[in-house]
Design a protein around this motif. Structure first.
Motif, short mmCIF file in Angstrom:
data_model
loop_
_atom_site.label_atom_id
_atom_site.label_comp_id
_atom_site.label_asym_id
_atom_site.label_seq_id
_atom_site.Cartn_x
_atom_site.Cartn_y
_atom_site.Cartn_z
N ILE A 133 16.38 -16.94 -5.62
CA ILE A 133 16.18 -16.15 -4.40
C ILE A 133 14.89 -15.33 -4.52
O ILE A 133 14.12 -15.23 -3.56
N ASN A 134 14.63 -14.76 -5.68
CA ASN A 134 13.40 -14.00 -5.87
C ASN A 134 12.16 -14.87 -5.75
O ASN A 134 11.15 -14.45 -5.17
N LEU A 143 7.72 -16.77 0.35
CA LEU A 143 7.74 -16.43 1.77
C LEU A 143 6.79 -15.28 2.10
O LEU A 143 6.10 -15.31 3.12
N PHE A 144 6.70 -14.28 1.23
CA PHE A 144 5.86 -13.11 1.49
C PHE A 144 4.46 -13.23 0.91
O PHE A 144 3.68 -12.28 1.01
N ALA A 145 4.09 -14.36 0.35
CA ALA A 145 2.76 -14.54 -0.24
C ALA A 145 1.63 -14.36 0.78
O ALA A 145 0.64 -13.71 0.48
N PRO A 146 1.72 -14.92 2.00
CA PRO A 146 0.62 -14.72 2.95
C PRO A 146 0.40 -13.25 3.31
O PRO A 146 -0.74 -12.80 3.41
N ALA A 147 1.47 -12.48 3.49
CA ALA A 147 1.31 -11.06 3.82
C ALA A 147 0.68 -10.31 2.65
O ALA A 147 -0.17 -9.43 2.85
N LYS A 182 20.83 -17.59 -12.34
CA LYS A 182 20.03 -18.68 -11.79
C LYS A 182 19.81 -18.50 -10.29
O LYS A 182 18.69 -18.67 -9.79
N TYR A 183 20.85 -18.13 -9.55
CA TYR A 183 20.72 -17.90 -8.11
C TYR A 183 19.85 -16.68 -7.82
O TYR A 183 19.07 -16.68 -6.88
#
Length: 67
Positions: A16-17, A23-27, A11-12
């Motif tokens: 985290i993934n 977090l990295f979606a805009p890049a 689950k953790y």
């Protein structure tokens, strides 16, 4: 390790993934839209440094998706 501990670890790992993907979606969007290197730097800087604020992440997302 019992099954409950394994499920908790799984689950953790999944959480985290998912968080890293958000977090990295805009890049990733900036790369898919074939932006210039300057735009890529602006998006990555805004996303990585100011991602702890919603405003910084939204700015990076806006900059990466605008035409």
């Amino acid at each position: 390790m019992d099954i409950a501990g394994f499920i908790l670890l799984l689950k953790y790992f999944i959480a985290i993934n998912i968080l890293l993907a958000i977090l990295f979606a805009p890049a990733w969007l900036c790369r898919q839209n074939k932006k210039t290197k300057l735009d890529m730097v602006i998006v990555r800087f805004g996303s990585w440094v100011f991602a702890w604020t919603i405003i910084g992440w939204l700015f990076a997302l806006f900059w990466s998706s605008k035409k």
